[in-house]
Design an enzyme around this catalytic site. Structure first.
Site, PDB file in Angstrom:
ATOM      1  N   ASP A  22      38.076   3.690 -41.236  1.00 46.45           N
ATOM      2  CA  ASP A  22      37.222   3.646 -40.041  1.00 46.45           C
ATOM      3  C   ASP A  22      36.123   4.713 -40.067  1.00 46.45           C
ATOM      4  O   ASP A  22      35.289   4.770 -39.165  1.00 46.45           O
ATOM      5  CB  ASP A  22      38.082   3.826 -38.779  1.00 46.45           C
ATOM      6  CG  ASP A  22      38.965   2.606 -38.542  1.00 46.45           C
ATOM      7  OD1 ASP A  22      38.647   1.535 -39.073  1.00 46.45           O
ATOM      8  OD2 ASP A  22      39.982   2.735 -37.827  1.00 46.45           O
ATOM      9  N   LYS A  41      43.752   5.860 -30.876  1.00 48.80           N
ATOM     10  CA  LYS A  41      43.703   4.448 -30.446  1.00 48.80           C
ATOM     11  C   LYS A  41      44.870   3.653 -31.036  1.00 48.80           C
ATOM     12  O   LYS A  41      45.542   2.915 -30.320  1.00 48.80           O
ATOM     13  CB  LYS A  41      42.352   3.870 -30.876  1.00 48.80           C
ATOM     14  CG  LYS A  41      42.145   2.409 -30.571  1.00 48.80           C
ATOM     15  CD  LYS A  41      40.681   2.059 -30.484  1.00 48.80           C
ATOM     16  CE  LYS A  41      39.979   1.945 -31.816  1.00 48.80           C
ATOM     17  NZ  LYS A  41      40.317   0.737 -32.579  1.00 48.80           N
ATOM     18  N   SER A  42      45.100   3.808 -32.329  1.00 49.26           N
ATOM     19  CA  SER A  42      46.169   3.032 -32.974  1.00 49.26           C
ATOM     20  C   SER A  42      47.527   3.371 -32.358  1.00 49.26           C
ATOM     21  O   SER A  42      48.352   2.482 -32.104  1.00 49.26           O
ATOM     22  CB  SER A  42      46.229   3.359 -34.465  1.00 49.26           C
ATOM     23  OG  SER A  42      45.061   2.940 -35.111  1.00 49.26           O
ATOM     24  N   LYS A  69      34.854  -5.634 -40.013  1.00 51.00           N
ATOM     25  CA  LYS A  69      35.236  -4.758 -38.889  1.00 51.00           C
ATOM     26  C   LYS A  69      34.479  -5.204 -37.644  1.00 51.00           C
ATOM     27  O   LYS A  69      34.020  -6.330 -37.579  1.00 51.00           O
ATOM     28  CB  LYS A  69      34.948  -3.304 -39.251  1.00 51.00           C
ATOM     29  CG  LYS A  69      35.829  -2.782 -40.394  1.00 51.00           C
ATOM     30  CD  LYS A  69      37.282  -2.716 -39.986  1.00 51.00           C
ATOM     31  CE  LYS A  69      38.181  -2.267 -41.123  1.00 51.00           C
ATOM     32  NZ  LYS A  69      39.607  -2.404 -40.775  1.00 51.00           N
ATOM     33  N   ARG A  99      31.540   2.640 -33.765  1.00 54.17           N
ATOM     34  CA  ARG A  99      31.484   3.703 -34.776  1.00 54.17           C
ATOM     35  C   ARG A  99      30.095   3.812 -35.411  1.00 54.17           C
ATOM     36  O   ARG A  99      29.698   4.886 -35.869  1.00 54.17           O
ATOM     37  CB  ARG A  99      32.566   3.486 -35.842  1.00 54.17           C
ATOM     38  CG  ARG A  99      33.975   3.484 -35.222  1.00 54.17           C
ATOM     39  CD  ARG A  99      35.048   3.801 -36.218  1.00 54.17           C
ATOM     40  NE  ARG A  99      36.359   3.411 -35.700  1.00 54.17           N
ATOM     41  CZ  ARG A  99      37.075   4.135 -34.835  1.00 54.17           C
ATOM     42  NH1 ARG A  99      36.615   5.282 -34.380  1.00 54.17           N
ATOM     43  NH2 ARG A  99      38.255   3.698 -34.430  1.00 54.17           N
TER      44      ARG A  99
HETATM   45  C1  S3P Z   1      44.140  -0.257 -37.375  1.00 53.63           C
HETATM   46  C2  S3P Z   1      44.053  -0.595 -38.700  1.00 53.63           C
HETATM   47  C3  S3P Z   1      42.788  -0.697 -39.436  1.00 53.63           C
HETATM   48  C4  S3P Z   1      41.652  -0.008 -38.701  1.00 53.63           C
HETATM   49  C5  S3P Z   1      41.641  -0.320 -37.246  1.00 53.63           C
HETATM   50  C6  S3P Z   1      42.949   0.097 -36.585  1.00 53.63           C
HETATM   51  C7  S3P Z   1      45.473  -0.204 -36.729  1.00 53.63           C
HETATM   52  O1  S3P Z   1      42.457  -2.066 -39.601  1.00 53.63           O
HETATM   53  O2  S3P Z   1      40.408  -0.367 -39.273  1.00 53.63           O
HETATM   54  O3  S3P Z   1      40.573   0.347 -36.591  1.00 53.63           O
HETATM   55  O4  S3P Z   1      45.592   0.352 -35.631  1.00 53.63           O
HETATM   56  O5  S3P Z   1      46.418  -0.725 -37.335  1.00 53.63           O
HETATM   57  P1  S3P Z   1      43.072  -2.934 -40.825  1.00 53.63           P
HETATM   58  O6  S3P Z   1      44.517  -2.911 -40.686  1.00 53.63           O
HETATM   59  O7  S3P Z   1      42.525  -4.312 -40.638  1.00 53.63           O
HETATM   60  O8  S3P Z   1      42.531  -2.281 -42.056  1.00 53.63           O
END
Ligand code: S3P
Length: 444
Positions: A319, A27-28, A346, A396
């Protein structure tokens, strides 16, 4: 009310897991590939793109900002408009459930010559946005939030200035928002993080031809550079694989092989945690597909021991704690997580939502302000009683409690599950193939 509030799963206990499969794309990485592709000169092709609701919110927003994006079965083609080529829209941009989309778009839209408004679903409208707005304002951006939350109103300000920013919390989203804005700032922006967080933005910017300096906890980026379109290969999402890793460990029989899983070390904290708990997980076929490493993971039923989670692993597994709590409940001996207060902001308050669900299933634990203590299994019988869980629309949480069914005494009913599609479309079908007794229920 949307469908997201009424879908539910009923999961009956099963003993055996099986299967060899890949998990959907990361996803990221998918969000970032679309965004950088949109800002690049030329056509970027994305292979393995995650067709989830969160990533489709980013795709739709970019289309309304003037980026042509074609989707075929094999790839997504992003016709970049160049760093100065986005066009404003009158309508608010809807980020759905996606915190990543909203915070990264803040950095991307702050330096434009038009104004933007960002909104999202009920959950996203409750999440903190000042953490990204504050450093962007230091760069000269004009951004307003409502009591720190969306809607986020951005008055486009093309001439931003570089800053040296020390992040108060470990957040890849905040780091990435500042880096995206830094591309349009005068001078060299420096971002320092208090602990390592996922570095997909840094790796991908380099793939798009941007020069970065990375030095321990600090990344430096000079404004005025242009992005060159490229090909992005999206690895399988480690965070989606995590549900099957825990399923494979707590099942009584069988094994699961996961192929092509992203192995970026800033994401695989749960693998280290599970292995320290005694998990039987074999890593093979380590490969590098573009800037992100991948591997195949084979997991077998394991006798897990409780663990005190090393605090430096918290951002690297951020996550995965919903499903970690399921593993910890099945482990022999107590487990302790501290330093994870970020879980409170979250998609839901994940400490409170997991605690309520664990209570509903009779798991003894203590909720802490920044974590949780779990006692671990007390006998050889099922760990979880039958019961009903409210996932509060948090993907999740829903998927973690589905995995718990492998050590349950009876059916687990999980409410409000439609949002699994924000990160893992097809989870229920894949979990069923893998041996879980999961069925879709109608409205509760
Ligand atoms: C993400 C960063 C994380 C993660 C999120 C995706 C990202 O959040 O929890 O699901 O894609 O950069 P944070 O940066 O707020 O910790």
């Amino acid at each position: 009310m949307t469908a997201a509030t009424v879908e539910r799963w009923v999961v009956s206990p099963e003993q055996t897991v099986r299967g060899h499969f890949g998990v959907p794309g990361d996803k990221s990485v998918s969000h970032r590939a679309l965004m950088l592709g949109g800002l690049a000169d030329g056509v970027t092709t994305i292979e393995g793109f995650l067709e989830s609701e969160d990533c489709l919110a980013t795709l739709k927003a970019l289309r309304s900002l003037g980026v042509r994006i074609e989707r075929t079965d094999a790839e997504v083609r992003v016709h970049g408009v160049g760093i100065e080529g986005l066009k404003g829209v009158d309508q608010p941009l809807d980020m759905g459930n996606a915190g990543t989309a909203m915070r990264l778009f803040m950095g991307l839209l702050a330096p434009q010559n038009f104004d933007s408004i960002l909104v999202g679903d009920q959950s996203l409208m409750r999440r903190p946005m000042e953490r990204a707005a504050a450093p962007l304002r230091l760069m000269g951006a004009r951004i307003e939030t409502r009591d720190g939350k969306p809607p986020v109103v951005i008055r486009g300000t093309p001439a931003l200035r570089a800053i040296d920013f020390v992040m108060p919390m470990a957040s890849a989203q905040v780091k990435s928002a500042v880096m995206l804005a830094a591309l349009r700032a005068n001078g060299v922006t420096e971002v320092t993080e208090p602990a390592p967080t996922r570095d997909h933005t840094e790796r991908m910017l380099e793939g798009f031809g941007i020069e970065l300096q990375r030095d321990h906890a600090t990344v430096r980026i000079r404004g005025g550079q242009r992005l060159r379109a490229t090909h992005v290969t999206v690895p399988g999402d480690f965070s989606s694989a995590a549900f099957f890793l825990v399923a494979g460990c707590i099942a009584n029989r069988g094994s699961i092989e996961l192929r092509g899983v992203g192995m970026n070390p800033t994401r695989t904290g749960l693998l280290e945690i599970l292995r320290a708990m005694g998990a039987d997980i074999t890593v093979s076929n380590l490969a590098t597909r573009g800037p992100e490493p991948t591997a195949d993971l084979l997991v077998r039923p394991s006798t897990l021991r409780g663990i005190e989670v090393p605090v430096e692993l918290v951002p690297l597994a951020i996550d995965e704690f919903p499903v970690f709590f399921i593993a910890a409940a099945c482990a022999e001996g107590p487990s302790l997580l501290r330093g994870a207060e970020e879980l409170r902001v979250k998609e839901s308050d994940r400490l409170a939502t997991m605690s309520a669900g664990l209570t509903a299933l009779g798991v003894s634990h203590r909720l802490l302000a920044d974590g949780m203590r779990l006692e671990g299994r007390t006998n050889a019988g099922p760990v979880f009683q039958a019961g009903r869980i409210d996932s509060h629309g948090d993907h999740r949480i829903a998927m973690a409690f589905a995995v718990a069914s492998l050590q349950a005494a009876g059916e687990i009913e999980i409410l409000d599950t439609a949002n699994a599609a924000t990160s893992f479309p097809g989870f229920a079908a894949l979990a069923r193939e893998c041996g879980l007794g999961i069925r879709q229920g109608g409205g509760a």
